[in-house]
Design an enzyme around this catalytic site. Structure first.
Site, short mmCIF file in Angstrom:
data_model
loop_
_atom_site.label_atom_id
_atom_site.label_comp_id
_atom_site.label_asym_id
_atom_site.label_seq_id
_atom_site.Cartn_x
_atom_site.Cartn_y
_atom_site.Cartn_z
N ASN A 153 52.78 40.35 44.48
CA ASN A 153 52.63 41.80 44.59
C ASN A 153 53.81 42.64 44.88
OD1 ASN A 153 48.95 41.67 46.14
ND2 ASN A 153 49.76 42.00 43.91
N TRP A 154 54.76 41.86 45.33
CA TRP A 154 56.25 42.53 45.44
C TRP A 154 56.80 43.11 44.34
CZ3 TRP A 154 57.32 43.36 50.27
CH2 TRP A 154 57.23 42.48 51.32
N ARG A 208 42.20 50.66 39.55
CA ARG A 208 41.43 51.07 38.42
C ARG A 208 40.70 52.24 39.08
NH1 ARG A 208 39.43 45.23 36.96
NH2 ARG A 208 40.84 44.78 38.81
N TRP A 209 40.10 51.96 40.31
CA TRP A 209 39.31 53.03 40.96
C TRP A 209 39.98 54.39 40.82
CZ3 TRP A 209 39.33 56.50 44.81
CH2 TRP A 209 38.30 57.02 45.56
N ASP A 211 39.66 43.29 44.80
CA ASP A 211 40.38 43.85 43.53
C ASP A 211 39.91 45.09 43.12
OD1 ASP A 211 42.42 43.82 41.69
OD2 ASP A 211 41.47 42.22 40.49
N GLY A 212 40.41 45.83 42.66
CA GLY A 212 40.01 47.12 41.83
C GLY A 212 40.41 48.43 42.17
N ASN A 213 41.51 48.26 43.34
CA ASN A 213 41.75 49.72 43.88
C ASN A 213 42.47 50.52 42.84
OD1 ASN A 213 40.92 48.78 46.38
ND2 ASN A 213 42.79 48.44 47.22
N SER A 229 51.96 36.95 47.20
CA SER A 229 53.27 37.02 47.04
C SER A 229 53.83 37.47 45.86
CB SER A 229 53.78 35.40 47.45
OG SER A 229 52.77 34.58 47.07
C1 IPE Z 1 43.66 45.34 44.83
O1 IPE Z 1 43.57 46.29 43.78
C2 IPE Z 1 44.58 45.48 46.06
C3 IPE Z 1 45.89 44.79 46.04
C4 IPE Z 1 46.36 43.83 45.54
C5 IPE Z 1 46.97 45.14 47.17
P1 IPE Z 1 44.55 46.27 42.75
O2 IPE Z 1 45.82 47.47 43.06
O3 IPE Z 1 44.96 44.98 42.02
O4 IPE Z 1 43.47 47.27 41.59
P2 IPE Z 1 43.63 46.98 40.08
O5 IPE Z 1 43.43 45.59 39.78
O6 IPE Z 1 44.78 47.64 39.45
O7 IPE Z 1 42.34 47.79 39.61
MG MG Z 2 44.22 43.73 40.67
#
Ligand code: IPE
Ligand code: MG
Length: 230
Positions: free
Chosen positions: A50-51, A6-7, A2-4, A48
């Site tokens: 994330n769609w 926000r990065w 998790d965190g892509n 599931s």
């Molecule tokens: C996780 O990073 C990757 C996936 C769910 C595909 P996020 O996309 O949830 O990153 P944040 O939580 O918005 O920072």
């Molecule tokens: Mg996330």
């Protein structure tokens, strides 16, 4: 993982750049944990739920999955790593489904480490699928309802052939399981860290293993009982 998002946001970049950077971390994590002797690594890549994200993000992720699998399968194969997917894959674009098939087929006999990619996966879905499978067997007369026990239920889950995870890592600061492996995490050690997934370096990976080594796993017994056994 998790965190892509926000990065990327911190750098004023589109979210999909964060996902791209996240794939790099994933490659390194596979390398690190396989060298550390981990036999099974399960990665929560796409839930599931994330769609429901913006359409551009979802289609970007689908393309990234295809691209990363294409780019990395051969190297994983050379490193004797098996890759397999868990989750409901029929909803994925054709191209991704066939790439998944190809990557699984090429690496299926590898034994150094198995990487289980949870994609369109949900822990509740997994439990319901297991219940359905067993119910079908009862309906077909191959199983007695009374014979449904914990081992039988576990075996019908999507990773029924491997041991439950010892360590559960969530990066990105959130302290929840978010419908990942629910049944299988009954006795897992939970490790939450604030580092965003793209910043999860080998040093951070090692920290998670060091923390795991400090935990005492009691499985309902007392500390004294566990010390006697050890
Ligand atoms: C996780 O990073 C990757 C996936 C769910 C595909 P996020 O996309 O949830 O990153 P944040 O939580 O918005 O920072
Ligand atoms: Mg996330």
């Amino acid at each position: 993982m998790d965190g892509n998002g926000r990065w990327a946001k911190k750098r004023l970049l589109p979210r999909n750049m964060g996902h791209r950077k996240g794939v790099e971390t994933t490659r390194r994590a596979i390398g690190f944990f396989s060298e550390a002797g981990v036999e099974n690594l399960t990665l929560f890549a796409f839930s599931s739920e994330n769609w429901g994200r913006p359409q551009a993000e979802v289609s970007g992720l689908m393309e990234l999955f295809v691209h990363s699998l294409k780019q990395n399968t051969e190297e994983l194969h050379q490193r004797k790593i098996r890759i397999r997917f868990i989750g409901e894959r029929r909803s994925f674009p054709e191209q991704l489904q066939s790439q998944i098939k190809e990557s699984e087929a090429l690496t299926r006999n590898n034994s150094k480490m198995t990487v289980n990619v949870a994609a369109n996966y949900g822990g509740q879905w997994d439990i319901v699928s297991s219940a359905k499978k067993l119910a079908q067997q009862v309906q077909d007369g191959h199983l007695q309802a009374d014979d449904i026990d914990v081992p039988a239920f576990s075996a019908a889950l999507s990773m029924g052939d491997i041991a439950d995870p010892d360590l559960f890592i969530r990066t990105g600061g959130e302290q929840r399981i978010s419908n990942f492996l629910l049944w299988q995490c009954a006795y897992s050690e939970l490790y939450f860290c604030d580092v965003l997934w793209p910043d999860f370096t080998e040093r951070e990976m090692q920290k998670s293993l060091d923390e795991y080594a400090r935990r005492q796993r009691r499985y309902g017994k007392t500390g004294e009982q566990k010390e006697e056994i050890q």
